[in-house]
Design an enzyme around this catalytic site. Sequence first.
Site, short mmCIF file in Angstrom:
data_model
loop_
_atom_site.label_atom_id
_atom_site.label_comp_id
_atom_site.label_asym_id
_atom_site.label_seq_id
_atom_site.Cartn_x
_atom_site.Cartn_y
_atom_site.Cartn_z
N LYS A 19 -57.26 27.82 88.53
CA LYS A 19 -58.18 28.91 88.89
C LYS A 19 -58.76 28.82 90.26
CE LYS A 19 -59.22 30.26 83.98
NZ LYS A 19 -58.49 29.16 83.30
N ASP B 22 -52.60 26.26 86.25
CA ASP B 22 -53.85 27.20 86.08
C ASP B 22 -55.27 26.48 86.74
OD1 ASP B 22 -55.70 28.94 85.30
OD2 ASP B 22 -55.57 28.86 83.05
N ALA C 70 -60.18 28.78 93.52
CA ALA C 70 -61.51 29.58 93.97
C ALA C 70 -62.20 29.16 95.23
CB ALA C 70 -62.40 29.83 92.82
O1 C5P Z 1 -56.45 27.28 73.23
P1 C5P Z 1 -56.34 28.73 73.77
O2 C5P Z 1 -55.14 29.46 73.34
O3 C5P Z 1 -57.56 29.61 73.57
O4 C5P Z 1 -56.22 28.72 75.47
C1 C5P Z 1 -56.23 29.42 76.52
C2 C5P Z 1 -55.92 29.10 77.74
O5 C5P Z 1 -55.86 30.27 78.48
C3 C5P Z 1 -56.82 27.97 78.46
O6 C5P Z 1 -55.92 27.23 79.03
C4 C5P Z 1 -57.65 28.88 79.06
O7 C5P Z 1 -58.07 28.08 80.32
C5 C5P Z 1 -56.82 29.79 79.54
N1 C5P Z 1 -57.64 31.33 79.96
C6 C5P Z 1 -58.40 31.89 79.01
N2 C5P Z 1 -59.23 32.82 79.30
C7 C5P Z 1 -59.11 33.49 80.70
C8 C5P Z 1 -58.32 32.83 81.55
C9 C5P Z 1 -57.54 31.90 81.30
O8 C5P Z 1 -58.55 31.58 77.93
N3 C5P Z 1 -59.71 34.62 80.92
#
Ligand code: C5P
Length: 217
Positions: A62, A60, A64
Amino acid sequence: MQKNTGLIFAADLENGRRAINITNEISDLIDAVKVNYPIILSNGLQIVEELSRTKTVIADLKIADVPHINRKICRNVFEAGASAVICHGFTGKNSIEACIETANQMYGDVYVVAEMSHPDAERFIHHASKEIINIASQLGADGLIAPANDPKRLQKVRKQSKNMRILSPGVGVQGGGAKTAIQAGADQIIVGRSIYDHREPRQAAEKIVQDIGYTNP
Ligand code: C5P
């Protein structure tokens, strides 16, 4: 990536050994492990290779950037053992296409960020999400990322994306619920802190898998 339990573990830990231990401990409860900048910057790309011995790895990052840089980023993480990458969609057709072309050459998947859930997401990405979904679909992306903590927007993404796969972060600490997200149209749920910050990570993962509705065959 195959769907089984419906849970993806976000291993956002800087301690690589701990990330590997938790991934091993819950490996039967998760479909994949997702790595982000914190773990890669702290441990190097080697951590992708190590985690990929246990589980499918989603990088992940992202992504860009301009297309030729996106290609290099994708090639590096796929060579390290990742099976999928996440790229941003707001960069437009050519940048997403560069990720998809590289993934196709390396038998990997690409998921495109279609929506974000933080308060200021309304300012930019919400206006663009419909177009991002259309481009991702036309280019043959393997799926989308849309947040679980905003079920109304998730439902909208589900409707617009028809049968594309949707991976949803935002469950637990960010306020979303696994069951609600599945009902709103998510296929798989991404969870980090509610698992790795829990005293008993396995217990936390078991509870989420139950909420998703997975029943052991
Ligand atoms: O700890 P938590 O469950 O909040 O982590 C969420 C994960 O999902 C992180 O790795 C974050 O970068 C990713 N993420 C997010 N929201 C998005 C896209 C990805 O929280 N819109």
